[in-house]
Design a protein around this motif. Structure first.
Motif, PDB file in Angstrom:
ATOM      1  N   ASP A 437     -29.376  36.417  49.756  1.00 11.49           N
ATOM      2  CA  ASP A 437     -30.197  37.391  50.462  1.00 11.49           C
ATOM      3  C   ASP A 437     -29.328  38.284  51.357  1.00 11.49           C
ATOM      4  OD1 ASP A 437     -33.033  35.154  50.966  1.00 11.49           O
ATOM      5  OD2 ASP A 437     -32.519  36.482  49.309  1.00 11.49           O
ATOM      6  N   ASN A 438     -28.347  37.664  51.986  1.00  7.93           N
ATOM      7  CA  ASN A 438     -27.450  38.450  52.840  1.00  7.93           C
ATOM      8  C   ASN A 438     -26.721  39.520  52.038  1.00  7.93           C
ATOM      9  OD1 ASN A 438     -26.419  35.615  54.881  1.00  7.93           O
ATOM     10  ND2 ASN A 438     -28.163  36.972  55.104  1.00  7.93           N
ATOM     11  N   PHE A 439     -26.289  39.150  50.852  1.00 11.21           N
ATOM     12  CA  PHE A 439     -25.462  40.071  50.076  1.00 11.21           C
ATOM     13  C   PHE A 439     -26.251  41.248  49.517  1.00 11.21           C
ATOM     14  CE2 PHE A 439     -22.586  36.408  49.991  1.00 11.21           C
ATOM     15  CZ  PHE A 439     -21.380  37.030  50.282  1.00 11.21           C
ATOM     16  N   THR A 440     -27.577  41.171  49.515  1.00 12.37           N
ATOM     17  CA  THR A 440     -28.382  42.294  49.029  1.00 12.37           C
ATOM     18  C   THR A 440     -28.744  43.273  50.141  1.00 12.37           C
ATOM     19  OG1 THR A 440     -30.456  41.084  49.380  1.00 12.37           O
ATOM     20  CG2 THR A 440     -29.409  40.872  47.196  1.00 12.37           C
ATOM     21  N   THR A 441     -28.367  42.970  51.383  1.00 21.09           N
ATOM     22  CA  THR A 441     -28.698  43.869  52.494  1.00 21.09           C
ATOM     23  C   THR A 441     -27.665  44.969  52.624  1.00 21.09           C
ATOM     24  OG1 THR A 441     -27.488  42.509  54.058  1.00 21.09           O
ATOM     25  CG2 THR A 441     -29.833  42.018  53.782  1.00 21.09           C
ATOM     26  N   GLN A 442     -28.089  46.029  53.313  1.00 22.88           N
ATOM     27  CA  GLN A 442     -27.161  47.124  53.605  1.00 22.88           C
ATOM     28  C   GLN A 442     -26.419  46.817  54.910  1.00 22.88           C
ATOM     29  OE1 GLN A 442     -26.587  49.948  51.750  1.00 22.88           O
ATOM     30  NE2 GLN A 442     -27.839  48.961  50.179  1.00 22.88           N
ATOM     31  N   GLY A 443     -25.180  47.247  54.988  1.00 17.37           N
ATOM     32  CA  GLY A 443     -24.412  47.041  56.212  1.00 17.37           C
ATOM     33  C   GLY A 443     -23.655  45.731  56.182  1.00 17.37           C
ATOM     34  N   TRP A 444     -23.074  45.362  57.351  1.00 17.55           N
ATOM     35  CA  TRP A 444     -22.214  44.187  57.434  1.00 17.55           C
ATOM     36  C   TRP A 444     -22.731  43.234  58.508  1.00 17.55           C
ATOM     37  CZ3 TRP A 444     -18.065  43.175  54.281  1.00 17.55           C
ATOM     38  CH2 TRP A 444     -17.628  44.223  53.480  1.00 17.55           C
ATOM     39  N   PHE A 445     -22.609  41.971  58.223  1.00 19.96           N
ATOM     40  CA  PHE A 445     -22.806  40.940  59.241  1.00 19.96           C
ATOM     41  C   PHE A 445     -21.411  40.421  59.565  1.00 19.96           C
ATOM     42  CE2 PHE A 445     -27.388  40.158  58.894  1.00 19.96           C
ATOM     43  CZ  PHE A 445     -27.679  40.850  57.728  1.00 19.96           C
ATOM     44  N   THR A 446     -20.926  40.729  60.716  1.00 20.59           N
ATOM     45  CA  THR A 446     -19.549  40.336  61.031  1.00 20.59           C
ATOM     46  C   THR A 446     -19.473  39.710  62.405  1.00 20.59           C
ATOM     47  OG1 THR A 446     -19.049  42.485  61.970  1.00 20.59           O
ATOM     48  CG2 THR A 446     -18.556  42.195  59.642  1.00 20.59           C
ATOM     49  N   GLY A 447     -18.423  38.955  62.626  1.00 23.99           N
ATOM     50  CA  GLY A 447     -18.079  38.449  63.937  1.00 23.99           C
ATOM     51  C   GLY A 447     -16.614  38.759  64.198  1.00 23.99           C
ATOM     52  N   LEU A 448     -16.215  38.796  65.455  1.00 28.78           N
ATOM     53  CA  LEU A 448     -14.829  39.072  65.808  1.00 28.78           C
ATOM     54  C   LEU A 448     -14.131  37.772  66.182  1.00 28.78           C
ATOM     55  CD1 LEU A 448     -15.260  42.345  67.903  1.00 28.78           C
ATOM     56  CD2 LEU A 448     -14.395  42.135  65.570  1.00 28.78           C
ATOM     57  N   VAL A 449     -13.022  37.514  65.502  1.00 34.58           N
ATOM     58  CA  VAL A 449     -12.276  36.281  65.728  1.00 34.58           C
ATOM     59  C   VAL A 449     -11.021  36.608  66.524  1.00 34.58           C
ATOM     60  CG1 VAL A 449     -11.081  34.363  64.626  1.00 34.58           C
ATOM     61  CG2 VAL A 449     -13.124  35.353  63.559  1.00 34.58           C
ATOM     62  N   PRO A 450     -10.818  35.961  67.682  1.00 28.29           N
ATOM     63  CA  PRO A 450      -9.604  36.227  68.456  1.00 28.29           C
ATOM     64  C   PRO A 450      -8.369  35.630  67.785  1.00 28.29           C
ATOM     65  CG  PRO A 450     -10.881  34.488  69.483  1.00 28.29           C
ATOM     66  CD  PRO A 450     -11.713  34.998  68.343  1.00 28.29           C
ATOM     67  N   ILE A 451      -7.257  36.356  67.909  1.00 28.91           N
ATOM     68  CA  ILE A 451      -5.978  35.914  67.349  1.00 28.91           C
ATOM     69  C   ILE A 451      -4.970  35.809  68.488  1.00 28.91           C
ATOM     70  CG2 ILE A 451      -4.082  36.487  65.784  1.00 28.91           C
ATOM     71  CD1 ILE A 451      -6.034  38.160  64.188  1.00 28.91           C
ATOM     72  N   THR A 452      -4.264  34.698  68.561  1.00 31.49           N
ATOM     73  CA  THR A 452      -3.184  34.529  69.536  1.00 31.49           C
ATOM     74  C   THR A 452      -1.948  34.066  68.781  1.00 31.49           C
ATOM     75  OG1 THR A 452      -4.780  33.892  71.228  1.00 31.49           O
ATOM     76  CG2 THR A 452      -2.468  33.408  71.676  1.00 31.49           C
ATOM     77  N   VAL A 453      -0.903  34.895  68.777  1.00 33.67           N
ATOM     78  CA  VAL A 453       0.287  34.596  67.980  1.00 33.67           C
ATOM     79  C   VAL A 453       1.523  34.732  68.849  1.00 33.67           C
ATOM     80  CG1 VAL A 453       1.619  35.212  65.942  1.00 33.67           C
ATOM     81  CG2 VAL A 453      -0.854  35.516  65.943  1.00 33.67           C
ATOM     82  N   PRO A 454       2.348  33.678  68.952  1.00 32.37           N
ATOM     83  CA  PRO A 454       3.617  33.834  69.672  1.00 32.37           C
ATOM     84  C   PRO A 454       4.566  34.717  68.862  1.00 32.37           C
ATOM     85  CG  PRO A 454       3.485  31.669  68.651  1.00 32.37           C
ATOM     86  CD  PRO A 454       2.141  32.306  68.446  1.00 32.37           C
ATOM     87  N   ILE A 455       5.333  35.562  69.576  1.00 34.08           N
ATOM     88  CA  ILE A 455       6.269  36.473  68.925  1.00 34.08           C
ATOM     89  C   ILE A 455       7.662  35.859  69.006  1.00 34.08           C
ATOM     90  CG2 ILE A 455       7.216  38.804  68.898  1.00 34.08           C
ATOM     91  CD1 ILE A 455       4.736  39.698  70.462  1.00 34.08           C
ATOM     92  N   ALA A 456       8.262  35.616  67.825  1.00 32.20           N
ATOM     93  CA  ALA A 456       9.619  35.077  67.806  1.00 32.20           C
ATOM     94  C   ALA A 456      10.589  36.143  68.297  1.00 32.20           C
ATOM     95  CB  ALA A 456       9.992  34.637  66.398  1.00 32.20           C
ATOM     96  N   ILE A 457      11.548  35.733  69.126  1.00 27.70           N
ATOM     97  CA  ILE A 457      12.507  36.685  69.688  1.00 27.70           C
ATOM     98  C   ILE A 457      13.931  36.183  69.375  1.00 27.70           C
ATOM     99  CG2 ILE A 457      13.331  37.807  71.779  1.00 27.70           C
ATOM    100  CD1 ILE A 457      10.596  37.261  72.987  1.00 27.70           C
ATOM    101  N   PRO A 458      14.771  36.927  68.672  1.00 32.76           N
ATOM    102  CA  PRO A 458      14.434  38.187  68.020  1.00 32.76           C
ATOM    103  C   PRO A 458      13.549  37.919  66.797  1.00 32.76           C
ATOM    104  CG  PRO A 458      16.643  37.565  67.416  1.00 32.76           C
ATOM    105  CD  PRO A 458      16.186  36.556  68.435  1.00 32.76           C
ATOM    106  N   ALA A 459      12.689  38.850  66.457  1.00 34.62           N
ATOM    107  CA  ALA A 459      11.758  38.641  65.381  1.00 34.62           C
ATOM    108  C   ALA A 459      11.929  39.720  64.319  1.00 34.62           C
ATOM    109  CB  ALA A 459      10.330  38.663  65.914  1.00 34.62           C
ATOM    110  N   THR A 460      11.607  39.359  63.087  1.00 33.82           N
ATOM    111  CA  THR A 460      11.499  40.331  62.012  1.00 33.82           C
ATOM    112  C   THR A 460      10.029  40.494  61.698  1.00 33.82           C
ATOM    113  OG1 THR A 460      11.586  38.673  60.260  1.00 33.82           O
ATOM    114  CG2 THR A 460      13.692  39.530  61.081  1.00 33.82           C
ATOM    115  N   ILE A 461       9.702  41.514  60.901  1.00 31.60           N
ATOM    116  CA  ILE A 461       8.317  41.703  60.509  1.00 31.60           C
ATOM    117  C   ILE A 461       7.803  40.451  59.782  1.00 31.60           C
ATOM    118  CG2 ILE A 461       6.778  43.062  59.054  1.00 31.60           C
ATOM    119  CD1 ILE A 461       7.517  44.489  61.562  1.00 31.60           C
ATOM    120  N   SER A 462       8.633  39.890  58.926  1.00 28.41           N
ATOM    121  CA  SER A 462       8.207  38.699  58.183  1.00 28.41           C
ATOM    122  C   SER A 462       7.888  37.553  59.126  1.00 28.41           C
ATOM    123  CB  SER A 462       9.298  38.279  57.180  1.00 28.41           C
ATOM    124  OG  SER A 462       9.484  39.303  56.210  1.00 28.41           O
ATOM    125  N   GLN A 463       8.737  37.360  60.123  1.00 30.99           N
ATOM    126  CA  GLN A 463       8.480  36.266  61.068  1.00 30.99           C
ATOM    127  C   GLN A 463       7.187  36.515  61.819  1.00 30.99           C
ATOM    128  OE1 GLN A 463      12.247  36.636  63.106  1.00 30.99           O
ATOM    129  NE2 GLN A 463      13.029  34.739  62.191  1.00 30.99           N
TER     130      GLN A 463
END
Length: 463
Positions: A437-463
């Protein structure tokens, strides 16, 4: 010499003249009216006749004749001159401001004479923090008007306050007098924006040659932000960052009309009257732009005003829409046409260094719409074309992440580079549709998920 007089016939109106040595070693002068919080009023020229010096201002003439231990003065602004005496004083009186910098200062200052564009010499003050071998340097760029290195509207000395604040926290600061003002040489009355930009570029070149600063940034106020953007666009490798304080982002004509509308409303205009006043202002400015030479320009403006019906002329006078940039005395000056022709969006679009934009919601001089105009140019650039996007997505896949993961990695890298942060905080949407039923509706049902990521120093894009 700081010379001060009390003019008879007024409750208390003190007039002063300061005689000083400019940055190039020549003698010059300025005028002050302390009781009106007006200082460093520029002098266009000085004529000497024996014991008499005549200071020519754009709106008046001050004549000083030496009389033993003081000057006999004559102020002429209109048909009747005023006579008075001027006596030497240590300093002009200024209102006490709580924020005015006071000793002891944990930094040292140097008074400099720096080259400007076209052979002018600019007077400047450099504040160097103690114990910082290669500090970051910021150059403070003043707004419109006869701005000194301290930027002292109503005696507030806002640039002196800002320089003191930054120097106490380890940042070197250079501030300078605009060309033709105070200790700087040049013709202020006939300056243009391109000349002011040239002056700033010469300052940046001179400071680079000193090789004592880690990086150089520009902090511009009002029109100064536009000048800083133009300089940063022309020397991207020399300017590390730009801060815009009440900066201009709208084109010259639109910005002037926005100011004039606020002015009219502040002076009691109804919305309908404001529209009528702006219609006149728009035709006035278009007339200024249509005539490159002053004489035909003034004649055309006089004809424009005289053609208005009497009630419209009365409205213009009531709202004081015939002063400042809408006055004939200003219309003959080249900088008014230069302001109207200004296209700051082109400069902001070309800036490649980091930019901080600050505008006030209650600012009637530079309306807050300018912030939107600046930001629109700053974020309107294409980050990746289609070929670069394909390569970026392939690099993300090689690193084992999706495209959005690569964007988060780049955002973390940028935040660390600009702020030194070692942790990245973000939000990502999560699809919450689960049933048919959800998939037949118009628009989006979404939630926002927080992200917390430590940054490696020195870091590359891959890291």
């Amino acid at each position: 010499y700081d010379l001060l007089a009390e003019i008879d016939g007024f409750d208390l109106l003190r007039l002063g003249a300061e005689v000083f040595t400019r940055a190039d070693g020549s003698l010059w002068a300025s005028v002050a009216s302390p009781d009106q919080d007006a200082y460093d009023i520029p002098v266009a020229g000085i004529r000497e006749h024996g014991q008499t010096a005549v200071l020519d201002l754009s709106f008046a003439v001050l004549t000083l004749t030496w009389a033993g231990d003081r000057f006999a003065g004559e102020w002429k602004q209109g048909p009747a001159p005023l006579a008075f005496e001027l006596k030497k004083t240590a300093n002009f009186p200024m209102k006490a401001r709580a924020q005015t910098p006071r000793a002891p200062f944990p930094y040292r200052t140097e008074t400099l004479a720096l080259p400007g564009a076209g052979g002018v010499t600019l007077g400047a003050t450099l504040s160097l923090p103690a114990g910082v071998p290669r500090p970051t340097l910021v150059v403070l760029v003043g707004g419109s008007g006869p701005t000194t290195r301290d930027a002292s509207p109503a005696g507030h000395q806002s640039f002196a306050v800002l320089a003191d604040y930054l120097a106490r926290r380890g940042t070197a600061v250079l501030r300078y007098d605009k060309r033709g003002i105070s200790r700087s040489t040049g013709d202020y009355a006939r300056h243009t924006l391109s000349q002011l930009t040239g002056d700033l570029l010469e300052i940046v070149r001179a400071l680079e040659k000193r090789k004592q600063f880690r990086r150089i940034g520009l902090i511009g106020h009002s029109e100064g932000a536009q000048i800083a953007a133009a300089a940063a666009a022309r020397r991207p490798g020399s300017v590390g960052f730009v801060v815009s304080m009440a900066g201009v982002g709208m084109d010259g004509l639109a910005s002037m009309l926005a100011q004039d509308r606020i002015w009219a409303l502040d002076h009691g205009a109804t919305p309908e009257e404001a529209d009528q006043a702006i219609d006149y202002a728009k035709r006035y400015y278009e007339t200024v732009l249509a005539h490159a030479e002053p004489a035909p320009r003034i004649a055309a403006l006089e004809a424009l005003y005289n053609a208005l019906p009497p009630e419209r002329q009365g409205l213009i006078r009531k709202l004081e829409m015939n002063v400042g940039t809408l006055s004939l005395s200003w219309a003959e000056k080249p900088f008014v046409r230069a302001i109207l022709q200004a296209n700051p969006s082109a400069h902001w679009r070309a800036v490649r260094s980091p930019v901080l934009v600050l505008n006030g919601g209650r600012d009637h001089q530079v309306p807050a719409e300018n912030l939107d105009a600046i930001v629109a140019e700053m974020v309107g650039e294409m980050i990746m074309d289609s070929e670069q996007t394909v390569r970026f997505e392939a690099a993300c896949a090689t690193a084992g992440v999706r495209f959005v993961g690569g964007l988060f990695a780049c955002s973390a890298q940028v935040e660390h580079q600009f702020t030194g942060a070692t942790t990245y905080y973000g939000l990502t949407p999560r699809d919450t549709r689960r049933t048919s039923d959800n998939f037949t509706t118009q628009g989006w049902f979404t939630g926002l998920v927080p992200i917390t990521v430590p940054i490696a120093i020195p870091a590359t894009i891959s890291q």
